[in-house]
Design a protein around this motif. Structure first.
Motif, PDB file in Angstrom:
ATOM      1  N   GLU A 208       0.824  -1.203   0.000  1.00 35.76           N
ATOM      2  CA  GLU A 208       0.000   0.000   0.000  1.00 35.76           C
ATOM      3  C   GLU A 208       0.868   1.266   0.000  1.00 35.76           C
ATOM      4  OE1 GLU A 208      -3.002  -0.286   3.055  1.00 35.76           O
ATOM      5  OE2 GLU A 208      -4.155  -1.712   1.853  1.00 35.76           O
ATOM      6  N   PRO A 209       0.276   2.443  -0.211  1.00 34.90           N
ATOM      7  CA  PRO A 209       1.052   3.683  -0.339  1.00 34.90           C
ATOM      8  C   PRO A 209       2.059   3.890   0.794  1.00 34.90           C
ATOM      9  CG  PRO A 209      -1.215   4.104  -0.947  1.00 34.90           C
ATOM     10  CD  PRO A 209      -1.179   2.688  -0.445  1.00 34.90           C
ATOM     11  N   ASN A 210       3.252   4.337   0.392  1.00 32.19           N
ATOM     12  CA  ASN A 210       4.343   4.666   1.317  1.00 32.19           C
ATOM     13  C   ASN A 210       4.875   3.469   2.099  1.00 32.19           C
ATOM     14  OD1 ASN A 210       4.539   7.686   1.028  1.00 32.19           O
ATOM     15  ND2 ASN A 210       2.386   7.504   1.638  1.00 32.19           N
ATOM     16  N   ALA A 211       4.511   2.274   1.695  1.00 26.10           N
ATOM     17  CA  ALA A 211       5.012   1.075   2.373  1.00 26.10           C
ATOM     18  C   ALA A 211       6.234   0.533   1.638  1.00 26.10           C
ATOM     19  CB  ALA A 211       3.920   0.016   2.456  1.00 26.10           C
ATOM     20  N   ARG A 212       7.039  -0.272   2.358  1.00 25.43           N
ATOM     21  CA  ARG A 212       8.281  -0.804   1.795  1.00 25.43           C
ATOM     22  C   ARG A 212       8.358  -2.307   2.051  1.00 25.43           C
ATOM     23  NH1 ARG A 212      12.383   2.803   0.927  1.00 25.43           N
ATOM     24  NH2 ARG A 212      13.942   1.237   1.487  1.00 25.43           N
TER      25      ARG A 212
ATOM     26  N   SER B 137       7.654   0.935  -2.292  1.00 24.14           N
ATOM     27  CA  SER B 137       8.905   0.446  -2.856  1.00 24.14           C
ATOM     28  C   SER B 137       9.079  -1.048  -2.616  1.00 24.14           C
ATOM     29  CB  SER B 137      10.106   1.206  -2.274  1.00 24.14           C
ATOM     30  OG  SER B 137      10.348   0.830  -0.943  1.00 24.14           O
ATOM     31  N   LEU B 138       9.771  -1.678  -3.564  1.00 21.63           N
ATOM     32  CA  LEU B 138      10.084  -3.098  -3.505  1.00 21.63           C
ATOM     33  C   LEU B 138      11.565  -3.284  -3.800  1.00 21.63           C
ATOM     34  CD1 LEU B 138       9.436  -6.218  -3.613  1.00 21.63           C
ATOM     35  CD2 LEU B 138       9.017  -5.869  -6.068  1.00 21.63           C
ATOM     36  N   GLU B 139      12.256  -4.024  -2.919  1.00 25.55           N
ATOM     37  CA  GLU B 139      13.620  -4.469  -3.181  1.00 25.55           C
ATOM     38  C   GLU B 139      13.597  -5.993  -3.189  1.00 25.55           C
ATOM     39  OE1 GLU B 139      16.607  -2.832  -0.624  1.00 25.55           O
ATOM     40  OE2 GLU B 139      15.604  -0.879  -0.520  1.00 25.55           O
ATOM     41  N   SER B 140      13.875  -6.575  -4.349  1.00 25.32           N
ATOM     42  CA  SER B 140      13.753  -8.024  -4.502  1.00 25.32           C
ATOM     43  C   SER B 140      15.093  -8.634  -4.894  1.00 25.32           C
ATOM     44  CB  SER B 140      12.706  -8.332  -5.573  1.00 25.32           C
ATOM     45  OG  SER B 140      12.732  -9.694  -5.935  1.00 25.32           O
ATOM     46  N   PHE B 141      15.373  -9.824  -4.326  1.00 27.84           N
ATOM     47  CA  PHE B 141      16.559 -10.585  -4.722  1.00 27.84           C
ATOM     48  C   PHE B 141      16.184 -12.055  -4.816  1.00 27.84           C
ATOM     49  CE2 PHE B 141      20.205 -13.274  -3.717  1.00 27.84           C
ATOM     50  CZ  PHE B 141      21.097 -12.852  -4.692  1.00 27.84           C
ATOM     51  N   CYS B 142      16.508 -12.697  -5.937  1.00 25.99           N
ATOM     52  CA  CYS B 142      16.176 -14.103  -6.144  1.00 25.99           C
ATOM     53  C   CYS B 142      17.437 -14.894  -6.453  1.00 25.99           C
ATOM     54  CB  CYS B 142      15.179 -14.267  -7.287  1.00 25.99           C
ATOM     55  SG  CYS B 142      13.578 -13.486  -6.975  1.00 25.99           S
ATOM     56  N   LEU B 143      17.670 -15.959  -5.684  1.00 24.73           N
ATOM     57  CA  LEU B 143      18.794 -16.860  -5.918  1.00 24.73           C
ATOM     58  C   LEU B 143      18.250 -18.227  -6.320  1.00 24.73           C
ATOM     59  CD1 LEU B 143      21.835 -17.679  -5.711  1.00 24.73           C
ATOM     60  CD2 LEU B 143      21.322 -18.368  -3.357  1.00 24.73           C
ATOM     61  N   SER B 144      18.714 -18.726  -7.462  1.00 26.87           N
ATOM     62  CA  SER B 144      18.362 -20.071  -7.919  1.00 26.87           C
ATOM     63  C   SER B 144      19.654 -20.851  -8.077  1.00 26.87           C
ATOM     64  CB  SER B 144      17.614 -20.022  -9.251  1.00 26.87           C
ATOM     65  OG  SER B 144      16.426 -19.270  -9.141  1.00 26.87           O
TER      66      SER B 144
ATOM     67  N   LEU C  21       3.433  -1.379 -11.106  1.00 32.99           N
ATOM     68  CA  LEU C  21       3.578  -0.065 -10.472  1.00 32.99           C
ATOM     69  C   LEU C  21       2.301   0.720 -10.759  1.00 32.99           C
ATOM     70  CD1 LEU C  21       7.240   0.562 -11.668  1.00 32.99           C
ATOM     71  CD2 LEU C  21       6.510  -0.314  -9.459  1.00 32.99           C
ATOM     72  N   THR C  22       1.423   0.805  -9.749  1.00 34.33           N
ATOM     73  CA  THR C  22       0.093   1.375  -9.949  1.00 34.33           C
ATOM     74  C   THR C  22      -0.089   2.736  -9.290  1.00 34.33           C
ATOM     75  OG1 THR C  22      -0.847   0.276  -7.999  1.00 34.33           O
ATOM     76  CG2 THR C  22      -0.862  -0.956 -10.066  1.00 34.33           C
ATOM     77  N   GLY C  23       0.947   3.216  -8.580  1.00 35.04           N
ATOM     78  CA  GLY C  23       0.855   4.521  -7.930  1.00 35.04           C
ATOM     79  C   GLY C  23       2.075   5.366  -8.252  1.00 35.04           C
ATOM     80  N   GLU C  24       1.876   6.652  -8.465  1.00 33.86           N
ATOM     81  CA  GLU C  24       2.999   7.538  -8.779  1.00 33.86           C
ATOM     82  C   GLU C  24       4.033   7.500  -7.665  1.00 33.86           C
ATOM     83  OE1 GLU C  24       2.666  11.361 -10.586  1.00 33.86           O
ATOM     84  OE2 GLU C  24       0.519  11.082 -10.992  1.00 33.86           O
ATOM     85  N   GLY C  25       5.287   7.602  -8.074  1.00 31.52           N
ATOM     86  CA  GLY C  25       6.369   7.570  -7.101  1.00 31.52           C
ATOM     87  C   GLY C  25       6.778   6.178  -6.666  1.00 31.52           C
ATOM     88  N   ALA C  26       6.120   5.144  -7.192  1.00 31.04           N
ATOM     89  CA  ALA C  26       6.483   3.773  -6.830  1.00 31.04           C
ATOM     90  C   ALA C  26       7.856   3.424  -7.407  1.00 31.04           C
ATOM     91  CB  ALA C  26       5.431   2.797  -7.338  1.00 31.04           C
ATOM     92  N   GLU C  27       8.564   2.548  -6.695  1.00 31.74           N
ATOM     93  CA  GLU C  27       9.923   2.190  -7.105  1.00 31.74           C
ATOM     94  C   GLU C  27      10.153   0.703  -6.873  1.00 31.74           C
ATOM     95  OE1 GLU C  27      14.519   3.493  -5.998  1.00 31.74           O
ATOM     96  OE2 GLU C  27      12.840   4.868  -5.633  1.00 31.74           O
ATOM     97  N   ALA C  28      10.685   0.021  -7.888  1.00 32.38           N
ATOM     98  CA  ALA C  28      10.948  -1.412  -7.786  1.00 32.38           C
ATOM     99  C   ALA C  28      12.369  -1.710  -8.250  1.00 32.38           C
ATOM    100  CB  ALA C  28       9.955  -2.204  -8.621  1.00 32.38           C
ATOM    101  N   GLU C  29      13.097  -2.463  -7.418  1.00 34.18           N
ATOM    102  CA  GLU C  29      14.434  -2.905  -7.784  1.00 34.18           C
ATOM    103  C   GLU C  29      14.474  -4.428  -7.710  1.00 34.18           C
ATOM    104  OE1 GLU C  29      19.162  -2.371  -6.601  1.00 34.18           O
ATOM    105  OE2 GLU C  29      17.638  -1.046  -5.726  1.00 34.18           O
ATOM    106  N   LEU C  30      14.744  -5.066  -8.857  1.00 35.26           N
ATOM    107  CA  LEU C  30      14.748  -6.516  -8.955  1.00 35.26           C
ATOM    108  C   LEU C  30      16.168  -6.981  -9.269  1.00 35.26           C
ATOM    109  CD1 LEU C  30      11.713  -5.833  -9.249  1.00 35.26           C
ATOM    110  CD2 LEU C  30      11.568  -7.628 -10.986  1.00 35.26           C
ATOM    111  N   ASN C  31      16.704  -7.815  -8.389  1.00 34.51           N
ATOM    112  CA  ASN C  31      18.037  -8.370  -8.589  1.00 34.51           C
ATOM    113  C   ASN C  31      17.967  -9.884  -8.475  1.00 34.51           C
ATOM    114  OD1 ASN C  31      19.536  -5.763  -8.644  1.00 34.51           O
ATOM    115  ND2 ASN C  31      18.820  -5.627  -6.532  1.00 34.51           N
ATOM    116  N   GLY C  32      18.860 -10.561  -9.183  1.00 37.84           N
ATOM    117  CA  GLY C  32      18.837 -12.017  -9.129  1.00 37.84           C
ATOM    118  C   GLY C  32      20.162 -12.631  -9.518  1.00 37.84           C
ATOM    119  N   LEU C  33      20.366 -13.865  -9.038  1.00 35.10           N
ATOM    120  CA  LEU C  33      21.571 -14.628  -9.355  1.00 35.10           C
ATOM    121  C   LEU C  33      21.162 -16.077  -9.543  1.00 35.10           C
ATOM    122  CD1 LEU C  33      24.713 -14.856  -9.537  1.00 35.10           C
ATOM    123  CD2 LEU C  33      24.700 -15.233  -7.050  1.00 35.10           C
TER     124      LEU C  33
END
Length: 445
Positions: A235-239, A267-274, A288-300
């Protein structure tokens, strides 16, 4: 035709037994039947499907998968399970798909409501339902009905076997001191069985939460099929900080999906290890359904010995002024194969979007194969978007440099390979101190 398909489905007997064993309300039983029929009608994807053109699902048709057994003596596995518990987190443990309260310490935490999905559904089948159960059902029901309507064939299959996993709600403004660790363990007794864990997470406005999802198998030769699903609303302003670790046994089959929706300034900070399994596929869809939303997806992802690991990400920019970044890295050895398909979709109204995507791969063997396909689909004109991919090998000059400083060839290759991995591991502070020695042991040991 439908009856014929059901007879040949590797999950038909398990589905019939699942419905007969569960105490669920009529609407759930009907939803399960419709979902299983939708799976039967569609069938498992083949290489003719664009999203599956590089991966064969033949291993799923080579065996009949029953229901994972409930262990009567879970404590008998204490020494084996304990080594996967993380004392720095709150642990919620599932053994063969079933909640193991003996090893869980996350039953009641301030600001965090955590209820097994089975309990919510079973409460709805009784005449005496308290207000808390009604609230939980009001959260759960529309989510599973909506995902059953739009989901792919594996979402349909997961819905058909719904009843394992948890409904997790984080209160507005809450910031638990410890992360929640969802630990899924399959034992040798689950050989040739099927589990369908499903977790639904709702993070209230202004809250901060960290979640780790781990899948492991006891016994390298245990052949189990896991079909997991995680659905998240931020939800808004949540991390949310999220890490997903899949290091199952060499015969394990795993199809996983994450569906994340971000509100305004979330905001979302994601990391996936397989790192494990005969076949491992993970789809991560972010909206991303709200202005100012931020998503960072990282994986290995790390493959060897005939493994196939497939990562698909899709980020949907639906509003202006949102940001996304992706960095996935792969290390491939032996006759293994990996797939990366990263898609960024920018809608017509999503002006001032910033989206960056990169996939880098290191091949340690001439027999290893990587298929990488970064994509941008842009309908807006005021955007800053970029994507790229690279494939390379260790060079003799690099190895010679380290050998000239006293390292042997094997140590040189391992050091260079871990340096390649550390770039993305550094972006996962929640789990990197845990995962680095795990990677060294599992991949180079």
């Amino acid at each position: 035709m439908q009856a014929s398909k059901e007879q040949t489905s590797p999950f038909a007997k398990a589905f019939g037994k699942w419905q007969s064993l569960r105490q669920t309300p009529a609407w759930v039983a009907e939803l399960q039947r419709k979902s299983f029929d939708a799976y039967l009608a569609a069938g498992l994807p083949t290489r003719k499907h664009e999203a599956w053109k590089y991966v064969s699902l033949r291993p799923l048709n080579e065996a009949e998968f029953g229901l994972a057994p409930v262990l009567l003596d879970v404590l008998g596995l204490k020494s084996e399970i304990t080594k996967f518990l993380r004392p720095e987190f709150h642990n919620l443990v599932f053994v063969n798909g079933h909640l193991a309260p003996e090893f869980s310490d996350a039953a009641s935490l301030p600001g965090l409501n955590l209820v097994p999905i089975a309990n919510v559904l079973e409460a709805d089948s009784t005449s005496d339902v308290d207000s808390d159960s009604k609230s939980e059902l009001a959260t759960l029901r529309p989510i599973i009905e909506r995902s059953a309507a739009y989901g792919d064939v594996f979402t349909q299959l997961n819905t058909a076997f719904i009843g394992t996993g948890a409904l997790i709600t984080v209160a507005a403004g809450c910031a638990p001191a410890k992360a929640l660790h969802l630990l899924h363990i399959n034992t040798p007794e689950s050989h040739l069985s099927h589990t369908a864990p499903r977790h639904l997470l709702k993070i209230g406005q202004g809250a901060e939460f960290a979640l780790i999802e781990t899948h492991v198998t006891l016994g390298k030769d245990t052949k189990v099929f896991t079909n997991s699903l995680l659905e998240v609303t931020i939800e808004p302003n949540a991390r949310l900080k999220y890490a997903r670790i899949d290091h199952q046994g060499t015969q394990a089959l795993h199809i996983g999906r994450g569906h994340v929706k971000l509100g305004k300034d979330a905001s979302l900070e994601s990391f996936c290890l397989s790192i494990g399994g005969k076949l491992s596929r993970h789809d991560l869809d972010v909206y991303l359904t709200g202005e100012g939303a931020e998503a960072e997806l990282n994986g290995l992802y790390l493959t060897k010995h005939g493994q196939t690991i497939d990562n698909h990400t899709s980020i949907h920019h639906q509003v202006p002024n949102a940001v996304s970044r992706q960095l996935y890295k792969g290390i491939l050895d032996g006759d293994s194969r990996a797939v990366f398909n990263g898609k960024v979709v920018v809608s017509r109204d999503a002006q001032s979007t910033s989206a960056q995507q990169m996939n880098r791969n290191l091949l340690l063997s001439n027999d290893a194969e990587i298929d990488t396909k970064p994509e941008l689909l842009i309908d807006a004109d005021d955007v800053k978007c970029a994507h790229g991919a690279s494939i390379g090998q260790l060079t003799e000059d690099q190895i010679f440099y380290l050998r000239s400083r006293g390292l042997d060839p094997e140590e040189s290759r391992r050091l260079l390979t871990m340096a390649f991995a550390d770039d993305v591991l550094f972006k996962a502070p929640l789990v990197r101190d845990w995962l680095r020695p795990l990677i060294v042991e599992e991949y180079f040991g």
